[in-house]
Design a protein around this motif. Structure first.
Motif, PDB file in Angstrom:
ATOM      1  N   ASN A   3     -35.585 -56.178  29.909  1.00  0.00           N
ATOM      2  CA  ASN A   3     -35.813 -55.425  31.141  1.00  0.00           C
ATOM      3  C   ASN A   3     -37.071 -55.953  31.809  1.00  0.00           C
ATOM      4  O   ASN A   3     -38.023 -56.342  31.152  1.00  0.00           O
ATOM      5  N   GLY A   4     -37.070 -55.948  33.143  1.00  0.00           N
ATOM      6  CA  GLY A   4     -38.233 -56.408  33.872  1.00  0.00           C
ATOM      7  C   GLY A   4     -38.267 -57.914  34.053  1.00  0.00           C
ATOM      8  O   GLY A   4     -39.300 -58.467  34.414  1.00  0.00           O
ATOM      9  N   VAL A   5     -37.136 -58.596  33.795  1.00  0.00           N
ATOM     10  CA  VAL A   5     -37.069 -60.047  33.941  1.00  0.00           C
ATOM     11  C   VAL A   5     -35.868 -60.407  34.802  1.00  0.00           C
ATOM     12  O   VAL A   5     -34.759 -59.968  34.549  1.00  0.00           O
ATOM     13  N   VAL A   6     -36.117 -61.210  35.826  1.00  0.00           N
ATOM     14  CA  VAL A   6     -35.058 -61.755  36.669  1.00  0.00           C
ATOM     15  C   VAL A   6     -35.078 -63.257  36.466  1.00  0.00           C
ATOM     16  O   VAL A   6     -36.146 -63.875  36.474  1.00  0.00           O
ATOM     17  N   VAL A   7     -33.918 -63.872  36.268  1.00  0.00           N
ATOM     18  CA  VAL A   7     -33.844 -65.307  36.016  1.00  0.00           C
ATOM     19  C   VAL A   7     -33.097 -65.974  37.160  1.00  0.00           C
ATOM     20  O   VAL A   7     -31.946 -65.627  37.445  1.00  0.00           O
ATOM     21  N   GLU A   8     -33.765 -66.911  37.811  1.00  0.00           N
ATOM     22  CA  GLU A   8     -33.142 -67.661  38.901  1.00  0.00           C
ATOM     23  C   GLU A   8     -32.037 -68.561  38.346  1.00  0.00           C
ATOM     24  O   GLU A   8     -32.009 -68.872  37.155  1.00  0.00           O
ATOM     25  N   GLU A   9     -31.154 -69.032  39.212  1.00  0.00           N
ATOM     26  CA  GLU A   9     -29.992 -69.813  38.801  1.00  0.00           C
ATOM     27  C   GLU A   9     -30.384 -71.083  38.034  1.00  0.00           C
ATOM     28  O   GLU A   9     -29.807 -71.384  36.985  1.00  0.00           O
ATOM     29  N   LEU A  10     -31.354 -71.849  38.533  1.00  0.00           N
ATOM     30  CA  LEU A  10     -31.770 -73.077  37.855  1.00  0.00           C
ATOM     31  C   LEU A  10     -32.253 -72.787  36.437  1.00  0.00           C
ATOM     32  O   LEU A  10     -31.869 -73.463  35.478  1.00  0.00           O
ATOM     33  N   ALA A  11     -33.089 -71.774  36.286  1.00  0.00           N
ATOM     34  CA  ALA A  11     -33.608 -71.413  34.966  1.00  0.00           C
ATOM     35  C   ALA A  11     -32.480 -70.977  34.042  1.00  0.00           C
ATOM     36  O   ALA A  11     -32.461 -71.315  32.860  1.00  0.00           O
ATOM     37  N   SER A  12     -31.512 -70.260  34.574  1.00  0.00           N
ATOM     38  CA  SER A  12     -30.368 -69.820  33.786  1.00  0.00           C
ATOM     39  C   SER A  12     -29.551 -71.013  33.297  1.00  0.00           C
ATOM     40  O   SER A  12     -29.097 -71.057  32.150  1.00  0.00           O
ATOM     41  N   GLU A  13     -29.371 -72.006  34.160  1.00  0.00           N
ATOM     42  CA  GLU A  13     -28.635 -73.219  33.782  1.00  0.00           C
ATOM     43  C   GLU A  13     -29.368 -73.979  32.681  1.00  0.00           C
ATOM     44  O   GLU A  13     -28.749 -74.443  31.719  1.00  0.00           O
ATOM     45  N   VAL A  14     -30.684 -74.112  32.820  1.00  0.00           N
ATOM     46  CA  VAL A  14     -31.466 -74.808  31.799  1.00  0.00           C
ATOM     47  C   VAL A  14     -31.377 -74.055  30.480  1.00  0.00           C
ATOM     48  O   VAL A  14     -31.210 -74.650  29.418  1.00  0.00           O
ATOM     49  N   MET A  15     -31.477 -72.748  30.519  1.00  0.00           N
ATOM     50  CA  MET A  15     -31.401 -71.924  29.310  1.00  0.00           C
ATOM     51  C   MET A  15     -30.077 -72.172  28.576  1.00  0.00           C
ATOM     52  O   MET A  15     -30.053 -72.319  27.358  1.00  0.00           O
ATOM     53  N   ALA A  16     -28.994 -72.249  29.329  1.00  0.00           N
ATOM     54  CA  ALA A  16     -27.679 -72.478  28.727  1.00  0.00           C
ATOM     55  C   ALA A  16     -27.572 -73.867  28.102  1.00  0.00           C
ATOM     56  O   ALA A  16     -26.789 -74.066  27.170  1.00  0.00           O
ATOM     57  N   GLU A  17     -28.351 -74.822  28.597  1.00  0.00           N
ATOM     58  CA  GLU A  17     -28.279 -76.199  28.112  1.00  0.00           C
ATOM     59  C   GLU A  17     -29.280 -76.509  27.005  1.00  0.00           C
ATOM     60  O   GLU A  17     -29.305 -77.639  26.499  1.00  0.00           O
ATOM     61  N   PRO A  67     -44.832 -63.310  39.362  1.00  0.00           N
ATOM     62  CA  PRO A  67     -45.023 -61.921  38.944  1.00  0.00           C
ATOM     63  C   PRO A  67     -44.690 -60.963  40.089  1.00  0.00           C
ATOM     64  O   PRO A  67     -44.970 -61.251  41.252  1.00  0.00           O
ATOM     65  N   HIS A  68     -44.050 -59.872  39.754  1.00  0.00           N
ATOM     66  CA  HIS A  68     -43.750 -58.793  40.698  1.00  0.00           C
ATOM     67  C   HIS A  68     -44.198 -57.494  40.042  1.00  0.00           C
ATOM     68  O   HIS A  68     -44.405 -57.441  38.832  1.00  0.00           O
ATOM     69  N   ALA A  69     -44.305 -56.451  40.795  1.00  0.00           N
ATOM     70  CA  ALA A  69     -44.691 -55.145  40.241  1.00  0.00           C
ATOM     71  C   ALA A  69     -43.662 -54.725  39.188  1.00  0.00           C
ATOM     72  O   ALA A  69     -42.505 -54.480  39.501  1.00  0.00           O
ATOM     73  N   GLY A  70     -44.073 -54.719  37.925  1.00  0.00           N
ATOM     74  CA  GLY A  70     -43.208 -54.276  36.847  1.00  0.00           C
ATOM     75  C   GLY A  70     -42.172 -55.283  36.387  1.00  0.00           C
ATOM     76  O   GLY A  70     -41.320 -54.952  35.564  1.00  0.00           O
ATOM     77  N   ALA A  71     -42.214 -56.515  36.893  1.00  0.00           N
ATOM     78  CA  ALA A  71     -41.210 -57.508  36.499  1.00  0.00           C
ATOM     79  C   ALA A  71     -41.750 -58.921  36.714  1.00  0.00           C
ATOM     80  O   ALA A  71     -42.767 -59.119  37.375  1.00  0.00           O
ATOM     81  N   VAL A  72     -41.057 -59.889  36.136  1.00  0.00           N
ATOM     82  CA  VAL A  72     -41.325 -61.296  36.416  1.00  0.00           C
ATOM     83  C   VAL A  72     -40.007 -61.961  36.795  1.00  0.00           C
ATOM     84  O   VAL A  72     -38.952 -61.601  36.300  1.00  0.00           O
ATOM     85  N   GLU A  73     -40.102 -62.919  37.698  1.00  0.00           N
ATOM     86  CA  GLU A  73     -38.952 -63.699  38.127  1.00  0.00           C
ATOM     87  C   GLU A  73     -39.125 -65.112  37.584  1.00  0.00           C
ATOM     88  O   GLU A  73     -40.017 -65.844  38.003  1.00  0.00           O
ATOM     89  N   VAL A  74     -38.302 -65.493  36.621  1.00  0.00           N
ATOM     90  CA  VAL A  74     -38.387 -66.814  36.013  1.00  0.00           C
ATOM     91  C   VAL A  74     -37.698 -67.803  36.951  1.00  0.00           C
ATOM     92  O   VAL A  74     -36.511 -67.690  37.235  1.00  0.00           O
ATOM     93  N   ARG A  75     -38.463 -68.766  37.438  1.00  0.00           N
ATOM     94  CA  ARG A  75     -37.950 -69.747  38.403  1.00  0.00           C
ATOM     95  C   ARG A  75     -37.468 -71.025  37.745  1.00  0.00           C
ATOM     96  O   ARG A  75     -36.547 -71.665  38.210  1.00  0.00           O
ATOM     97  N   ASP A  76     -38.135 -71.451  36.660  1.00  0.00           N
ATOM     98  CA  ASP A  76     -37.781 -72.709  36.019  1.00  0.00           C
ATOM     99  C   ASP A  76     -38.175 -72.648  34.548  1.00  0.00           C
ATOM    100  O   ASP A  76     -39.112 -71.940  34.185  1.00  0.00           O
ATOM    101  N   ILE A  77     -37.443 -73.383  33.735  1.00  0.00           N
ATOM    102  CA  ILE A  77     -37.699 -73.477  32.301  1.00  0.00           C
ATOM    103  C   ILE A  77     -37.735 -74.954  31.939  1.00  0.00           C
ATOM    104  O   ILE A  77     -36.917 -75.730  32.433  1.00  0.00           O
ATOM    105  N   GLY A  78     -38.663 -75.320  31.081  1.00  0.00           N
ATOM    106  CA  GLY A  78     -38.714 -76.686  30.582  1.00  0.00           C
ATOM    107  C   GLY A  78     -38.741 -76.688  29.067  1.00  0.00           C
ATOM    108  O   GLY A  78     -39.237 -75.763  28.435  1.00  0.00           O
ATOM    109  N   TRP A  79     -38.182 -77.743  28.489  1.00  0.00           N
ATOM    110  CA  TRP A  79     -38.116 -77.867  27.028  1.00  0.00           C
ATOM    111  C   TRP A  79     -38.506 -79.289  26.646  1.00  0.00           C
ATOM    112  O   TRP A  79     -37.995 -80.249  27.210  1.00  0.00           O
ATOM    113  N   VAL A  80     -39.414 -79.432  25.697  1.00  0.00           N
ATOM    114  CA  VAL A  80     -39.860 -80.757  25.261  1.00  0.00           C
ATOM    115  C   VAL A  80     -39.484 -81.037  23.817  1.00  0.00           C
ATOM    116  O   VAL A  80     -39.874 -82.052  23.270  1.00  0.00           O
ATOM    117  N   GLY A  81     -38.743 -80.153  23.183  1.00  0.00           N
ATOM    118  CA  GLY A  81     -38.431 -80.283  21.755  1.00  0.00           C
ATOM    119  C   GLY A  81     -37.290 -81.148  21.446  1.00  0.00           C
ATOM    120  O   GLY A  81     -36.408 -81.587  21.852  1.00  0.00           O
TER     121      GLY A  81
END
Length: 81
Positions: A3-17, A67-81
């Protein structure tokens, strides 16, 4: 996502990959840390930008978020592992 997290489309795609469930878990743990204290990470917005963009780093991942009041909007995710 927690709760309190919104994930943008690009970040969602990266998460799935991401390569493993452990990688996704590491990203989710970082998102939770950020959600609890979104102002603790540096503001990395471009000069002149009005959008507050912050960036947080884990051991093998990073996220860019707004950051937003009571939430965060995840715009991008990166992975180096």
């Amino acid at each position: 996502m927690p709760n309190g997290v919104v994930v943008e489309e690009l970040a969602s795609e990266v998460m799935a990959e991401l390569p493993t469930d452990a990688a996704r878990c590491e990203v989710l743990e970082l998102v939770e840390v950020v959600r609890q204290d979104p102002q603790a990470w540096p503001d990395v917005r471009d000069p002149g930008s009005v959008e507050e963009i912050r960036e947080a780093h884990g051991s093998r991942c990073w996220i860019k978020y707004m950051p937003h009041a009571g939430a965060v909007e995840v715009r991008d995710i990166g992975w180096v592992g």
